[in-house]
Design a protein around this motif. Structure first.
Motif, mmCIF file in Angstrom:
data_model
loop_
_atom_site.group_PDB
_atom_site.id
_atom_site.type_symbol
_atom_site.label_atom_id
_atom_site.label_comp_id
_atom_site.label_asym_id
_atom_site.label_seq_id
_atom_site.Cartn_x
_atom_site.Cartn_y
_atom_site.Cartn_z
ATOM 1 N N THR A 249 0.835 -1.201 0.000
ATOM 2 C CA THR A 249 0.000 0.000 0.000
ATOM 3 C C THR A 249 0.872 1.253 0.000
ATOM 4 O O THR A 249 0.615 2.194 -0.751
ATOM 5 C CB THR A 249 -0.948 0.002 1.215
ATOM 6 O OG1 THR A 249 -1.759 -1.173 1.163
ATOM 7 C CG2 THR A 249 -1.845 1.225 1.206
ATOM 8 N N LEU A 250 1.904 1.255 0.824
ATOM 9 C CA LEU A 250 2.804 2.413 0.860
ATOM 10 C C LEU A 250 3.485 2.621 -0.488
ATOM 11 O O LEU A 250 3.757 3.764 -0.874
ATOM 12 C CB LEU A 250 3.844 2.245 1.974
ATOM 13 C CG LEU A 250 3.295 2.221 3.397
ATOM 14 C CD1 LEU A 250 4.413 1.952 4.397
ATOM 15 C CD2 LEU A 250 2.559 3.504 3.735
ATOM 16 N N ASP A 251 3.729 1.532 -1.229
ATOM 17 C CA ASP A 251 4.302 1.651 -2.576
ATOM 18 C C ASP A 251 3.437 2.513 -3.488
ATOM 19 O O ASP A 251 3.928 3.107 -4.443
ATOM 20 C CB ASP A 251 4.453 0.272 -3.232
ATOM 21 C CG ASP A 251 5.558 -0.564 -2.627
ATOM 22 O OD1 ASP A 251 6.444 -0.003 -1.955
ATOM 23 O OD2 ASP A 251 5.527 -1.798 -2.823
ATOM 24 N N GLU A 252 2.141 2.592 -3.195
ATOM 25 C CA GLU A 252 1.203 3.351 -4.026
ATOM 26 C C GLU A 252 1.202 4.847 -3.737
ATOM 27 O O GLU A 252 0.586 5.617 -4.464
ATOM 28 C CB GLU A 252 -0.219 2.790 -3.860
ATOM 29 C CG GLU A 252 -0.377 1.374 -4.357
ATOM 30 C CD GLU A 252 -0.139 1.258 -5.854
ATOM 31 O OE1 GLU A 252 -0.517 2.170 -6.600
ATOM 32 O OE2 GLU A 252 0.422 0.224 -6.269
ATOM 33 N N ILE A 253 1.855 5.264 -2.663
ATOM 34 C CA ILE A 253 1.938 6.697 -2.359
ATOM 35 C C ILE A 253 2.896 7.327 -3.361
ATOM 36 O O ILE A 253 4.021 6.883 -3.523
ATOM 37 C CB ILE A 253 2.436 6.940 -0.919
ATOM 38 C CG1 ILE A 253 1.432 6.404 0.087
ATOM 39 C CG2 ILE A 253 2.691 8.435 -0.688
ATOM 40 C CD1 ILE A 253 1.912 6.472 1.530
ATOM 41 N N LYS A 254 2.412 8.334 -4.018
ATOM 42 C CA LYS A 254 3.241 9.051 -4.988
ATOM 43 C C LYS A 254 3.490 10.460 -4.470
ATOM 44 O O LYS A 254 2.726 10.991 -3.675
ATOM 45 C CB LYS A 254 2.547 9.118 -6.357
ATOM 46 C CG LYS A 254 2.139 7.754 -6.903
ATOM 47 C CD LYS A 254 3.321 6.847 -7.127
ATOM 48 C CE LYS A 254 2.889 5.537 -7.729
ATOM 49 N NZ LYS A 254 3.372 4.371 -7.052
#
Length: 168
Positions: free
Chosen positions: A92-97
């Motif tokens: 999920t954190l990978d999806e923070i841009k």
């Protein structure tokens, strides 16, 4: 339920030595029955478990992870729940841009704050060996929070943020 699991896990940990066997069994049973065992080994049944672009993935997995950590001394096999929480929260954190979150600033705050609860507990228990704070997207989230506090009314209105300050 998730906030209740966070709090009950803390109570269980903090008061463990002061609780008698019956009280410990009751709290441990509640954490297992009402949270952990509903999901453990059955993640694919829950829509939020793989909703990596949604705040619910971190909210639910963070509380599951914290609950499992609270019970680890009595049931070391719960490491699988802690590992699942780590993996799913990381995705999920990978999806923070840099510059935003598809659900809006309020939900970015919720995504990050619940992740930090799990990250802090895990970091303390592992004495820094498992440090989710080092996830590269935490910096993007903090930058987004800072940029969104700069306009004249100290808020950027997008998504469902509704304006106003986000977080404390």
């Amino acid at each position: 339920t998730d906030h209740f699991v966070f709090r009950l896990s803390a109570v269980y940990d903090w008061l463990y030595t002061a609780l008698d066997r019956r009280q410990r069994d009751r709290i441990r049973g509640a954490l297992l029955e009402k949270a952990i065992l509903k999901v453990r080994g059955n993640y694919e049944y829950h829509w939020w478990a793989t909703a990596y672009r949604c705040n619910w993935c971190t909210v639910c997995n963070s509380s599951l992870g914290v609950g499992a950590i609270a019970l680890l001394t009595e049931d070391p096999k719960l490491c699988d729940v802690v590992a699942e929480s780590w993996n799913r929260i990381s995705k999920t954190l990978d999806e923070i841009k840099s510059g935003g979150w598809q659900e809006g600033l309020g939900y970015l705050n919720y995504t990050v704050s619940t992740s930090l609860t799990f990250a802090d507990v895990l970091n303390r228990v592992t004495e820094g060996r498992m440090n989710l704070y080092k996830h590269p997207r935490f910096g993007d989230a903090v930058t987004t929070f800072l940029y969104c506090q700069i306009p004249p009314n100290k808020a950027v209105h997008f998504g469902d943020s509704g304006g106003g300050r986000t977080g404390s």
